[in-house]
Design a protein around this motif. Structure first.
Motif, PDB file in Angstrom:
ATOM      1  N   LEU A  12      22.054  -4.031 -34.298  1.00 56.08           N
ATOM      2  CA  LEU A  12      22.565  -5.314 -33.808  1.00 56.08           C
ATOM      3  C   LEU A  12      23.635  -5.858 -34.753  1.00 56.08           C
ATOM      4  O   LEU A  12      24.673  -6.363 -34.314  1.00 56.08           O
ATOM      5  CB  LEU A  12      21.419  -6.326 -33.662  1.00 56.08           C
ATOM      6  N   ARG A  27      16.706  -1.164 -35.051  1.00 56.64           N
ATOM      7  CA  ARG A  27      17.246  -1.990 -33.967  1.00 56.64           C
ATOM      8  C   ARG A  27      18.035  -3.161 -34.528  1.00 56.64           C
ATOM      9  O   ARG A  27      19.148  -3.468 -34.060  1.00 56.64           O
ATOM     10  CB  ARG A  27      16.113  -2.497 -33.075  1.00 56.64           C
ATOM     11  N   ARG A  28      17.505  -3.802 -35.536  1.00 54.67           N
ATOM     12  CA  ARG A  28      18.188  -4.960 -36.115  1.00 54.67           C
ATOM     13  C   ARG A  28      19.440  -4.540 -36.878  1.00 54.67           C
ATOM     14  O   ARG A  28      20.460  -5.246 -36.855  1.00 54.67           O
ATOM     15  CB  ARG A  28      17.229  -5.723 -37.027  1.00 54.67           C
ATOM     16  N   LEU A  83      18.545  -7.827 -44.698  1.00 56.06           N
ATOM     17  CA  LEU A  83      19.530  -7.124 -43.891  1.00 56.06           C
ATOM     18  C   LEU A  83      20.393  -6.209 -44.757  1.00 56.06           C
ATOM     19  O   LEU A  83      20.687  -5.075 -44.365  1.00 56.06           O
ATOM     20  CB  LEU A  83      20.419  -8.118 -43.147  1.00 56.06           C
ATOM     21  N   ALA A 131      14.557  -0.995 -40.284  1.00 53.37           N
ATOM     22  CA  ALA A 131      14.642  -1.828 -39.069  1.00 53.37           C
ATOM     23  C   ALA A 131      15.875  -1.400 -38.279  1.00 53.37           C
ATOM     24  O   ALA A 131      16.899  -2.088 -38.265  1.00 53.37           O
ATOM     25  CB  ALA A 131      14.703  -3.308 -39.450  1.00 53.37           C
ATOM     26  N   THR A 134      20.167 -10.854 -36.061  1.00 51.55           N
ATOM     27  CA  THR A 134      19.159  -9.837 -36.364  1.00 51.55           C
ATOM     28  C   THR A 134      17.754 -10.380 -36.612  1.00 51.55           C
ATOM     29  O   THR A 134      16.776  -9.646 -36.487  1.00 51.55           O
ATOM     30  CB  THR A 134      19.570  -9.045 -37.614  1.00 51.55           C
ATOM     31  N   GLY A 135      17.643 -11.651 -37.006  1.00 50.83           N
ATOM     32  CA  GLY A 135      16.337 -12.188 -37.360  1.00 50.83           C
ATOM     33  C   GLY A 135      15.881 -11.808 -38.761  1.00 50.83           C
ATOM     34  O   GLY A 135      14.758 -12.122 -39.151  1.00 50.83           O
ATOM     35  N   LEU A 136      16.731 -11.129 -39.523  1.00 51.41           N
ATOM     36  CA  LEU A 136      16.433 -10.788 -40.913  1.00 51.41           C
ATOM     37  C   LEU A 136      17.189 -11.734 -41.837  1.00 51.41           C
ATOM     38  O   LEU A 136      18.286 -12.190 -41.503  1.00 51.41           O
ATOM     39  CB  LEU A 136      16.877  -9.355 -41.226  1.00 51.41           C
TER      40      LEU A 136
END
Length: 304
Positions: free
Chosen positions: A203, A199-200, A232, A197, A225-227
């Motif tokens: 971030l 992009r995350r 993560l 991931a 990040t939304g993870l």
């Protein structure tokens, strides 16, 4: 392997020649330096779901008992012996001990030279949260004594400085790596990560860069990040070959090095870059750069 998970923690462990002895002991050759190990237990500051200790003693110290946690540790000096699942076990310096929740065991020194070991007690819920995404259950390692320098190094990263509290970002990566190590020995390794991931992960990296001189929480990175924290930790390591905790630490060290090079006092540089005190900076600076901040400052002055 990250510097904070390096095998430097294993240096100085003794090599023992062993053979079965009387009364369930092991006869050791060359064992520990002359002298008797003074009995005692050192307890580290607790982190939710994790307790850490160092113990040293001679003879049989613990009667049969059970924990409701995983007990994971590394033998440092001497021979550690214990009864577990119907057998007498022995652990030598550098070997990892894995005791499962609710499994009865005792504990003692396997030779007259005494014993020193470090242990952490990990609540199963932490491992379950980490492994849930991989859709595997809590790992069961059949052999309670394993020779695994990678897993030993991971454990000793958390057991190295018992006077320090554990950092939240460090724990995320630590639990992820412990879970992977236990799952590997249990024969149920987590599934491959798949696509990174990127992009995350970027971030998270950018957020750490922007807030390098203060404590960043796992919840902050989850929100950015939304993870979840364990996802993560795996994606960040795959993307940048290090953990969020280590990345943040290195940014602090870079800033401290620049300040010291500009003539800032060591204590002021330590506090300005998020370290607890000068000694805290000294330890991490030397691990990262191979010299103390004072030596670095001296070299800078010599070239002016």
């Amino acid at each position: 392997m990250d510097e904070d998970l390096s095998h430097h923690a294993l240096e100085g462990l003794e090599r023992l020649c062993t053979a079965p002895g009387d009364a369930g002991r092991v006869i050791a050759s060359g064992a520990i330096a002359a002298g008797t190990i003074a009995p005692g237990i050192v307890t580290a500051p607790a982190f939710p779901g994790i307790e850490r200790i160092e113990a040293q003693f001679a003879g049989n110290a613990f009667e049969p008992h059970r924990h409701d946690t995983y007990a994971l540790g590394v033998t440092i000096k001497g021979v550690q012996t214990f009864s577990y699942r119907g057998e007498r076990r022995f652990s030598l310096p550098g070997q990892v001990i894995v005791l499962h929740p609710d499994e009865e065991h005792d504990g003692g020194a396997g030779t007259d030279h005494g014993l020193q070991y470090r242990m952490l007690y990990l609540e199963p819920a932490l491992l379950f949260d980490c492994l849930e995404a991989a859709r595997i259950g809590l790992p069961f390692v059949d052999q309670p004594v394993v020779s695994d320098p990678s897993l030993a190094g991971t454990l000793l990263a958390a057991l190295g400085e018992l006077d320090r509290e554990l950092d939240e970002l460090f724990v995320d990566d630590f639990v992820s790596r412990v879970a992977g190590g236990l799952a590997r020995h249990a024969g149920t390794p987590p599934r491959p990560l798949g696509s990174i991931a990127w992009r995350r992960a970027r971030l998270a990296r950018d957020y750490l860069e922007a807030h390098a001189t203060r404590a960043v929480t796992s919840g902050e990175l989850e929100a950015v990040t939304g993870l979840d924290r364990f996802q993560l930790a795996r994606h960040f390591r795959a993307a940048f070959a290090t953990s969020p905790h280590r990345y943040l630490l290195m940014r602090r060290l870079q800033q401290a090095r620049a300040m010291i090079g500009a003539g800032e006092a060591l204590a002021e540089a330590a506090l300005a870059t998020g370290f607890a005190d000068q000694s805290h900076l000294n330890r991490h600076f030397k691990k990262a750069y191979g010299m103390t901040p004072g030596q670095w400052a001296g070299l800078g002055r010599a070239h002016r």
